[in-house]
Design a protein around this motif. Sequence first.
Motif, PDB file in Angstrom:
ATOM      1  N   VAL A 156       0.396  -8.548  70.359  1.00 28.59           N
ATOM      2  CA  VAL A 156      -0.112  -8.125  71.661  1.00 28.59           C
ATOM      3  C   VAL A 156      -0.852  -6.784  71.570  1.00 28.59           C
ATOM      4  CG1 VAL A 156       1.591  -9.393  73.010  1.00 28.59           C
ATOM      5  CG2 VAL A 156       2.076  -7.029  72.348  1.00 28.59           C
ATOM      6  N   GLY A 157      -1.078  -6.290  70.361  1.00 26.95           N
ATOM      7  CA  GLY A 157      -1.844  -5.062  70.187  1.00 26.95           C
ATOM      8  C   GLY A 157      -1.084  -3.790  70.502  1.00 26.95           C
ATOM      9  N   TYR A 158       0.204  -3.788  70.185  1.00 31.29           N
ATOM     10  CA  TYR A 158       1.029  -2.591  70.365  1.00 31.29           C
ATOM     11  C   TYR A 158       0.494  -1.500  69.432  1.00 31.29           C
ATOM     12  CZ  TYR A 158       5.530  -0.299  71.436  1.00 31.29           C
ATOM     13  OH  TYR A 158       6.527   0.533  71.889  1.00 31.29           O
ATOM     14  N   LYS A 159       0.382  -0.282  69.973  1.00 32.96           N
ATOM     15  CA  LYS A 159      -0.301   0.777  69.223  1.00 32.96           C
ATOM     16  C   LYS A 159       0.344   1.075  67.875  1.00 32.96           C
ATOM     17  CE  LYS A 159      -0.749   3.071  72.978  1.00 32.96           C
ATOM     18  NZ  LYS A 159      -0.391   4.186  73.826  1.00 32.96           N
ATOM     19  N   ASN A 160       1.656   1.291  67.901  1.00 27.66           N
ATOM     20  CA  ASN A 160       2.333   1.690  66.676  1.00 27.66           C
ATOM     21  C   ASN A 160       3.628   0.885  66.529  1.00 27.66           C
ATOM     22  OD1 ASN A 160       3.223   3.028  64.446  1.00 27.66           O
ATOM     23  ND2 ASN A 160       3.711   4.946  65.512  1.00 27.66           N
ATOM     24  N   PRO A 161       3.507  -0.371  66.078  1.00 26.76           N
ATOM     25  CA  PRO A 161       4.670  -1.270  66.088  1.00 26.76           C
ATOM     26  C   PRO A 161       5.841  -0.750  65.260  1.00 26.76           C
ATOM     27  CG  PRO A 161       2.673  -2.436  65.415  1.00 26.76           C
ATOM     28  CD  PRO A 161       2.321  -0.996  65.471  1.00 26.76           C
ATOM     29  N   THR A 162       5.538   0.000  64.187  1.00 26.84           N
ATOM     30  CA  THR A 162       6.634   0.471  63.339  1.00 26.84           C
ATOM     31  C   THR A 162       7.455   1.565  64.015  1.00 26.84           C
ATOM     32  OG1 THR A 162       4.971   1.812  62.242  1.00 26.84           O
ATOM     33  CG2 THR A 162       5.679  -0.160  61.097  1.00 26.84           C
TER      34      THR A 162
ATOM     35  N   ASP B 110       7.321 -13.192  76.229  1.00 21.26           N
ATOM     36  CA  ASP B 110       6.742 -13.256  77.579  1.00 21.26           C
ATOM     37  C   ASP B 110       6.468 -11.857  78.119  1.00 21.26           C
ATOM     38  OD1 ASP B 110       6.683 -15.936  77.687  1.00 21.26           O
ATOM     39  OD2 ASP B 110       8.519 -16.174  78.877  1.00 21.26           O
ATOM     40  N   ILE B 111       7.471 -10.988  77.987  1.00 22.26           N
ATOM     41  CA  ILE B 111       7.322  -9.614  78.487  1.00 22.26           C
ATOM     42  C   ILE B 111       6.153  -8.936  77.794  1.00 22.26           C
ATOM     43  CG2 ILE B 111       8.414  -7.326  78.566  1.00 22.26           C
ATOM     44  CD1 ILE B 111      11.093  -8.716  78.932  1.00 22.26           C
ATOM     45  N   ALA B 112       6.121  -9.063  76.455  1.00 21.52           N
ATOM     46  CA  ALA B 112       5.070  -8.400  75.683  1.00 21.52           C
ATOM     47  C   ALA B 112       3.692  -8.902  76.089  1.00 21.52           C
ATOM     48  CB  ALA B 112       5.304  -8.616  74.190  1.00 21.52           C
ATOM     49  N   HIS B 113       3.572 -10.212  76.320  1.00 25.14           N
ATOM     50  CA  HIS B 113       2.264 -10.772  76.672  1.00 25.14           C
ATOM     51  C   HIS B 113       1.881 -10.459  78.117  1.00 25.14           C
ATOM     52  CE1 HIS B 113       2.633 -13.249  72.954  1.00 25.14           C
ATOM     53  NE2 HIS B 113       1.336 -13.005  72.940  1.00 25.14           N
ATOM     54  N   ASN B 114       2.852 -10.554  79.032  1.00 21.78           N
ATOM     55  CA  ASN B 114       2.526 -10.384  80.450  1.00 21.78           C
ATOM     56  C   ASN B 114       2.384  -8.925  80.863  1.00 21.78           C
ATOM     57  OD1 ASN B 114       2.565 -13.132  80.756  1.00 21.78           O
ATOM     58  ND2 ASN B 114       4.734 -13.191  81.337  1.00 21.78           N
ATOM     59  N   LEU B 115       3.261  -8.068  80.339  1.00 24.22           N
ATOM     60  CA  LEU B 115       3.220  -6.668  80.773  1.00 24.22           C
ATOM     61  C   LEU B 115       2.368  -5.802  79.849  1.00 24.22           C
ATOM     62  CD1 LEU B 115       6.951  -6.199  81.816  1.00 24.22           C
ATOM     63  CD2 LEU B 115       5.005  -6.782  83.267  1.00 24.22           C
ATOM     64  N   ASN B 119       3.513  -1.045  78.305  1.00 21.78           N
ATOM     65  CA  ASN B 119       4.600  -1.010  79.269  1.00 21.78           C
ATOM     66  C   ASN B 119       5.920  -0.639  78.590  1.00 21.78           C
ATOM     67  OD1 ASN B 119       6.688  -1.991  81.208  1.00 21.78           O
ATOM     68  ND2 ASN B 119       4.871  -2.662  82.318  1.00 21.78           N
ATOM     69  N   TYR B 120       6.690   0.200  79.283  1.00 19.62           N
ATOM     70  CA  TYR B 120       7.985   0.632  78.731  1.00 19.62           C
ATOM     71  C   TYR B 120       8.910  -0.564  78.504  1.00 19.62           C
ATOM     72  CZ  TYR B 120      12.603   2.814  78.554  1.00 19.62           C
ATOM     73  OH  TYR B 120      13.871   3.176  78.194  1.00 19.62           O
ATOM     74  N   ALA B 121       8.817  -1.566  79.389  1.00 17.74           N
ATOM     75  CA  ALA B 121       9.672  -2.752  79.267  1.00 17.74           C
ATOM     76  C   ALA B 121       9.470  -3.442  77.920  1.00 17.74           C
ATOM     77  CB  ALA B 121       9.389  -3.722  80.407  1.00 17.74           C
ATOM     78  N   THR B 122       8.232  -3.446  77.435  1.00 19.28           N
ATOM     79  CA  THR B 122       7.951  -4.090  76.151  1.00 19.28           C
ATOM     80  C   THR B 122       8.709  -3.396  75.023  1.00 19.28           C
ATOM     81  OG1 THR B 122       5.761  -4.722  76.925  1.00 19.28           O
ATOM     82  CG2 THR B 122       6.105  -4.775  74.559  1.00 19.28           C
ATOM     83  N   THR B 123       8.673  -2.075  75.025  1.00 17.88           N
ATOM     84  CA  THR B 123       9.352  -1.312  73.981  1.00 17.88           C
ATOM     85  C   THR B 123      10.866  -1.509  74.048  1.00 17.88           C
ATOM     86  OG1 THR B 123       7.621   0.344  74.139  1.00 17.88           O
ATOM     87  CG2 THR B 123       9.619   0.985  72.992  1.00 17.88           C
TER      88      THR B 123
END
Lengths: 199, 178
Positions: A156-162, B110-115, B119-123
């Motif tokens: 999903v293109g997370y900036k810094n996955p690690t 789902d959370i990662a794709h939708n939000l 988004n803090y929820a993804t982390t």
Amino acid sequence: MNYIFYLLIVVSIIAGAINGKLNDVVNAILSGAELSVKVAFSLIGIMAFWLGMMKIAEKCGLIAIIAKIIKPITKFLFNEIPEDSPAIGDIAMSFSANAFGLTNAATPIGIKAMEELQRQNVDKSSASNAMCVFLAMNTAGFQLIPATVIAVLIGVGYKNPTAIIAPTLLVTSVTFVFAILLAKLFQRFWVPQNRKEAE
Amino acid sequence: MLHSIMNFISLWALPLILLLILTMGLVKKVPLYEVFTDGAKEGFSVSINIIPYLVAIIVAISMLRASGIIEMAGEFLAPVLAHFNTPADVIPIMLVRSLSGSAALGIFSDIAHNLGPDNYATTLAAVMVGSSETTFYVLAVYFGAVGISKLRYALIVGLIADLVGIILAITVCNFMFA
């Protein structure tokens, strides 16, 4: 387990009725039963592979070497298991496989460890203290790198996955130690196993 | 840098273990093929033996998930957890991660794709899923494989540890990312 099994099903039926999802609950029986067999069958091949490899590891003395290295820790954790039991080495191998995220290898190796622990068990139908500690190690889900989660984040293109590795490792390490200590604590005052057979 | 080390480890961990086992077996003159096939024979019986235990647990959990009680519990918990800066989206993961690993991963996706990634929820969801193990499944498989039906305190320990893991994940993420 009797109460939990009962509770899971009764709660499902009652909640299903309240939510008007009783039909879904009934359908879930079939899909759940199918899934169980699918899971078991999908294990056969990989289980055979790793049980074969572990047999070689045991025969060539690798398991014994690993067991020796981690002896100081296992002496405390599995004090009821003889030091030269292959169970110790199997537990170490299973733990390492889990830590490296090799779930496919970890399950068969873990099951082999359980079989070795079962040999030392006084009541074959009831979990021994050593088994409970081993299961506590496993259910805590200690893993160095959460590879699957990181893959999704990259997707999903997370900036810094690690960046999630450190917090995840912190959480899982603390949980891991906590679960083991809890198991050791519970074994002190939980109704002991039937010891008759041991004597 | 960390990323490439990580990739290296996950790529090489398994091959290295295999090389180690086989090389040491060869050096110690273990008949590799015979011993391997002898050990592998058990794979079938062990897998078949766990079916009754898996059916009991997986059917019960499938029923529970279909009953809608997880959504009910989620609605109940949402206002409480809002105090701890925990988005409602993440609640289903907390409730489901001890029951079904694939479901927890699915909700997280789902959370990662939708939000989205920012988004803090993804982390928070990532840390929660990454630090969890499917307690019920592990217990069913491991105890099932050796025919143990009296789990004594194993499940309680697993569930308390799961709860502690959730609280820790919320605390750590609040501290580091919020």
